[in-house]
Enzyme design. Sequence first.
Site, PDB file in Angstrom:
ATOM      1  N   ASP A  66       0.834  -1.204   0.000  1.00 58.04           N
ATOM      2  CA  ASP A  66       0.000   0.000   0.000  1.00 58.04           C
ATOM      3  C   ASP A  66       0.867   1.251   0.000  1.00 58.04           C
ATOM      4  O   ASP A  66       2.092   1.182   0.113  1.00 58.04           O
ATOM      5  CB  ASP A  66      -0.952   0.010   1.206  1.00 58.04           C
ATOM      6  CG  ASP A  66      -0.300  -0.523   2.478  1.00 58.04           C
ATOM      7  OD1 ASP A  66       0.898  -0.253   2.692  1.00 58.04           O
ATOM      8  OD2 ASP A  66      -0.976  -1.214   3.257  1.00 58.04           O
ATOM      9  N   ASP A 135      -8.141  -3.459  14.291  1.00 53.50           N
ATOM     10  CA  ASP A 135      -9.515  -3.684  13.847  1.00 53.50           C
ATOM     11  C   ASP A 135      -9.618  -4.791  12.801  1.00 53.50           C
ATOM     12  O   ASP A 135     -10.648  -4.963  12.162  1.00 53.50           O
ATOM     13  CB  ASP A 135     -10.130  -2.393  13.298  1.00 53.50           C
ATOM     14  CG  ASP A 135      -9.369  -1.829  12.106  1.00 53.50           C
ATOM     15  OD1 ASP A 135      -8.369  -2.450  11.668  1.00 53.50           O
ATOM     16  OD2 ASP A 135      -9.768  -0.757  11.590  1.00 53.50           O
ATOM     17  N   HIS A 137      -7.785  -5.118   9.974  1.00 53.90           N
ATOM     18  CA  HIS A 137      -7.448  -4.817   8.578  1.00 53.90           C
ATOM     19  C   HIS A 137      -6.111  -5.444   8.201  1.00 53.90           C
ATOM     20  O   HIS A 137      -5.224  -5.606   9.033  1.00 53.90           O
ATOM     21  CB  HIS A 137      -7.462  -3.307   8.304  1.00 53.90           C
ATOM     22  CG  HIS A 137      -6.326  -2.538   8.899  1.00 53.90           C
ATOM     23  ND1 HIS A 137      -6.463  -1.699   9.985  1.00 53.90           N
ATOM     24  CD2 HIS A 137      -5.017  -2.454   8.548  1.00 53.90           C
ATOM     25  CE1 HIS A 137      -5.307  -1.141  10.265  1.00 53.90           C
ATOM     26  NE2 HIS A 137      -4.404  -1.585   9.411  1.00 53.90           N
ATOM     27  N   GLU A 142      -9.886  -1.832   5.245  1.00 53.88           N
ATOM     28  CA  GLU A 142     -10.562  -1.560   6.504  1.00 53.88           C
ATOM     29  C   GLU A 142     -11.828  -2.417   6.653  1.00 53.88           C
ATOM     30  O   GLU A 142     -12.311  -2.999   5.668  1.00 53.88           O
ATOM     31  CB  GLU A 142     -10.934  -0.076   6.568  1.00 53.88           C
ATOM     32  CG  GLU A 142      -9.754   0.880   6.472  1.00 53.88           C
ATOM     33  CD  GLU A 142      -8.958   0.995   7.773  1.00 53.88           C
ATOM     34  OE1 GLU A 142      -9.005   0.043   8.584  1.00 53.88           O
ATOM     35  OE2 GLU A 142      -8.291   2.018   7.961  1.00 53.88           O
TER      36      GLU A 142
END
Length: 260
Positions: A66, A135, A137, A142
């Site tokens: 990314d 979380d 990801h 996400e």
Amino acid sequence: MEVVIAPGPELGRLAAAAVEQLVREQPDAVLGLATGSSPLAVYDELARRHAEHGLSFARVRAFMLDEYVGLAADHPERYRNVIEKEIASRVDFAPGAVQGPDGLSDDLPGACAAYEDAIASVGGIDLQLLGIGTDGHVAFNEPGSSLASRTRIKTLTRQTREDNARFFGGDLDQVPQHCLTQGLATIMSARHLVLLATGRGKAEAVHQLVEGPVSAMWPATILQHHPHVTVLVDDAAASRLQLADYYRETYAAKPDWQGL
């Protein structure tokens, strides 16, 4: 999915050993490189093996997971610069061998499509390093991300930006709101996934990843459908695993010839 629970320093050595075995057997291998804290020990170990044992990356190609959108080309937290600092400059990658999505492109959808094409043009990724967010990801996919997603622009959650603010002097406002990220289907196309997680803050995400239902609410759970996933965690990150004792027993009894 194989779960290995070991002391933190051992995790980096295990992941680096998997990379070394691949590169020595297949000198033109294609690697997937992650940023964040999780892979740093892996990069340190690979740099050591390069310097001390002649592990060469001269024919290896590498692709980043990314990139932030809009960070200046010389910004120290631009992921291309982070990868250059942490691993690319410390080994012998050929010029241009490490690629990332272009977060400064005037045509971001086009840049994402071009990145997918670049990965496909070299036959896909052989071994992809991964971390996991609190979380759930992976890369910047996400919660709520499509399980069939490909490289695209994403808006970062406040939780992810808060987690990453430590890299920006603790200033949340300096953390970009958008990124380009490999999608979950892109990641799933790699032939071997090696995910590292340490610390109690990752325990719930690791529990969901390994033992929870597959759900877009915990994007990493899609890895349960991959045929070759290695999850490397320390005791703290493994503290929520219901089958932790079984994972320890399984790894202790594993035949040496299997590797990771």
